[in-house]
Scaffold this active site. Structure first.
Site, PDB file in Angstrom:
ATOM      1  N   ASP A 166      -6.340  15.409   5.822  1.00  0.00           N
ATOM      2  CA  ASP A 166      -5.204  15.109   6.703  1.00  0.00           C
ATOM      3  C   ASP A 166      -5.159  13.594   6.906  1.00  0.00           C
ATOM      4  O   ASP A 166      -5.850  12.852   6.197  1.00  0.00           O
ATOM      5  CB  ASP A 166      -5.291  15.910   8.016  1.00  0.00           C
ATOM      6  CG  ASP A 166      -6.458  15.478   8.899  1.00  0.00           C
ATOM      7  OD1 ASP A 166      -7.123  14.467   8.571  1.00  0.00           O
ATOM      8  OD2 ASP A 166      -6.703  16.133   9.927  1.00  0.00           O
ATOM      9  N   ALA A 167      -4.365  13.134   7.873  1.00  0.00           N
ATOM     10  CA  ALA A 167      -4.160  11.685   8.001  1.00  0.00           C
ATOM     11  C   ALA A 167      -5.375  10.950   8.563  1.00  0.00           C
ATOM     12  O   ALA A 167      -5.447   9.725   8.509  1.00  0.00           O
ATOM     13  CB  ALA A 167      -2.944  11.432   8.887  1.00  0.00           C
ATOM     14  N   GLY A 168      -6.350  11.681   9.095  1.00  0.00           N
ATOM     15  CA  GLY A 168      -7.525  11.025   9.663  1.00  0.00           C
ATOM     16  C   GLY A 168      -8.594  10.752   8.607  1.00  0.00           C
ATOM     17  O   GLY A 168      -8.416  11.039   7.424  1.00  0.00           O
ATOM     18  N   ARG A 182       0.832  -1.198   0.000  1.00  0.00           N
ATOM     19  CA  ARG A 182       0.000   0.000   0.000  1.00  0.00           C
ATOM     20  C   ARG A 182       0.878   1.264   0.000  1.00  0.00           C
ATOM     21  O   ARG A 182       0.576   2.244  -0.686  1.00  0.00           O
ATOM     22  CB  ARG A 182      -0.909  -0.024   1.231  1.00  0.00           C
ATOM     23  CG  ARG A 182      -1.874   1.140   1.351  1.00  0.00           C
ATOM     24  CD  ARG A 182      -2.899   1.166   0.216  1.00  0.00           C
ATOM     25  NE  ARG A 182      -3.858   2.219   0.414  1.00  0.00           N
ATOM     26  CZ  ARG A 182      -5.110   2.043   0.850  1.00  0.00           C
ATOM     27  NH1 ARG A 182      -5.549   0.830   1.093  1.00  0.00           N
ATOM     28  NH2 ARG A 182      -5.913   3.060   0.993  1.00  0.00           N
ATOM     29  N   HIS A 238     -17.384  15.827   1.250  1.00  0.00           N
ATOM     30  CA  HIS A 238     -18.048  14.769   2.017  1.00  0.00           C
ATOM     31  C   HIS A 238     -19.546  15.055   2.095  1.00  0.00           C
ATOM     32  O   HIS A 238     -19.939  16.200   2.356  1.00  0.00           O
ATOM     33  CB  HIS A 238     -17.444  14.699   3.430  1.00  0.00           C
ATOM     34  CG  HIS A 238     -18.032  13.606   4.250  1.00  0.00           C
ATOM     35  ND1 HIS A 238     -17.750  12.273   4.025  1.00  0.00           N
ATOM     36  CD2 HIS A 238     -18.912  13.640   5.283  1.00  0.00           C
ATOM     37  CE1 HIS A 238     -18.436  11.537   4.889  1.00  0.00           C
ATOM     38  NE2 HIS A 238     -19.152  12.348   5.664  1.00  0.00           N
TER      39      HIS A 238
HETATM   40  C1  GRF Z   1     -19.993  12.378  -3.285  1.00  0.00           C
HETATM   41  O1  GRF Z   1     -21.145  12.492  -2.481  1.00  0.00           O
HETATM   42  C2  GRF Z   1     -18.748  12.359  -2.450  1.00  0.00           C
HETATM   43  O2  GRF Z   1     -18.771  13.222  -1.380  1.00  0.00           O
HETATM   44  C3  GRF Z   1     -18.738  10.940  -1.981  1.00  0.00           C
HETATM   45  O3  GRF Z   1     -19.104  10.199  -3.125  1.00  0.00           O
HETATM   46  C4  GRF Z   1     -19.915  11.021  -3.963  1.00  0.00           C
HETATM   47  C5  GRF Z   1     -19.239  11.079  -5.300  1.00  0.00           C
HETATM   48  O4  GRF Z   1     -20.164  11.280  -6.320  1.00  0.00           O
HETATM   49  N1  GRF Z   1     -17.470  10.577  -1.424  1.00  0.00           N
HETATM   50  P1  GRF Z   1     -19.712  11.325  -7.851  1.00  0.00           P
HETATM   51  O5  GRF Z   1     -18.915  10.083  -8.162  1.00  0.00           O
HETATM   52  O6  GRF Z   1     -18.898  12.571  -8.062  1.00  0.00           O
HETATM   53  O7  GRF Z   1     -21.013  11.371  -8.624  1.00  0.00           O
END
Ligand code: GRF
Length: 197
Positions: free
Chosen positions: A147-149, A71, A115
């Protein structure tokens, strides 16, 4: 000189599409210099090709858990590929892998993610589902510095979205994604202006 952005995707790529539409070639402000994915079949890659953008695929070997040598090697190689495009900013747009230290050490502070929840509530893979299960009445989208989290970095922007009676994970996530696209475009535009100011 345009603000150079590399976008990483794993799936549908509708967030990427919003960036492509907001920053078409030659707009002079933001240049999407490459789109990369860990998934060869990602629809986001097809969107990038359709738009005439440079693309790359960097698949993760199966069972390569974070912290293992395989990884770490994947992480270093991805950093090399991304670095060759000399990005000012790396945007994770539905990129579903966490980085190990080497990638963030290289680009620390210049990697942003989006997110589908109002962080710090509901981090992780299922932001929309977890908000729904918890019964919150308002959720939303967050753009933050990686960040790393797991979804713990500095928050750059947030926008709220009502949870409606009868929402399913799909309907809620889709409504969040509408505001998420707009929010991400706004943050990238703001960061590009900061750099070129
Ligand atoms: C978004 O809601 C993003 O925050 C999440 O996955 C979705 C991605 O959608 N991690 P797309 O692939 O850009 O349509």
């Amino acid at each position: 000189m345009a603000f150079r952005v590399v976008v990483l995707v794993s799936g549908t790529g509708s967030l990427l599409q919003a960036l492509i539409d907001a920053f078409p070639a030659g707009n002079g402000l933001v240049e999407i210099v490459a789109v990369g994915s860990d998934v060869r079949e990602a629809q986001g890659l097809a969107r990038a090709e359709q738009a005439g953008l440079a693309t790359f695929v960097h698949e993760l070997p199966r069972f390569a858990k974070r912290g293992t040598p395989v990884r770490l090697a994947w992480d270093v190689a991805l950093a090399d590929i991304v670095s060759a495009h000399r990005p000012d900013l790396i945007v994770l747009a539905g990129f579903m892998k966490l980085f190990d230290a080497p990638f963030l050490e290289r680009f620390g502070g210049r990697v942003i993610n989006s997110h589908p929840a109002l962080l710090p509530s509901f981090p992780g893979m299922h932001g929309a589902r977890d908000a729904l299960d918890h019964g919150v009445k308002v959720t939303g989208a967050t753009v933050f510095v990686v960040d790393a989290g797991v979804d713990t970095g500095r928050i750059l922007a947030q926008r709220a979205c009502d949870v409606l009676a009868g929402d399913t994970e799909e309907t809620l996530h889709e409504r969040i994604k509408v505001i998420e696209r707009d929010l991400l475009v706004q943050v990238v535009r703001d960061l590009s202006k900061e750099q070129t100011a």
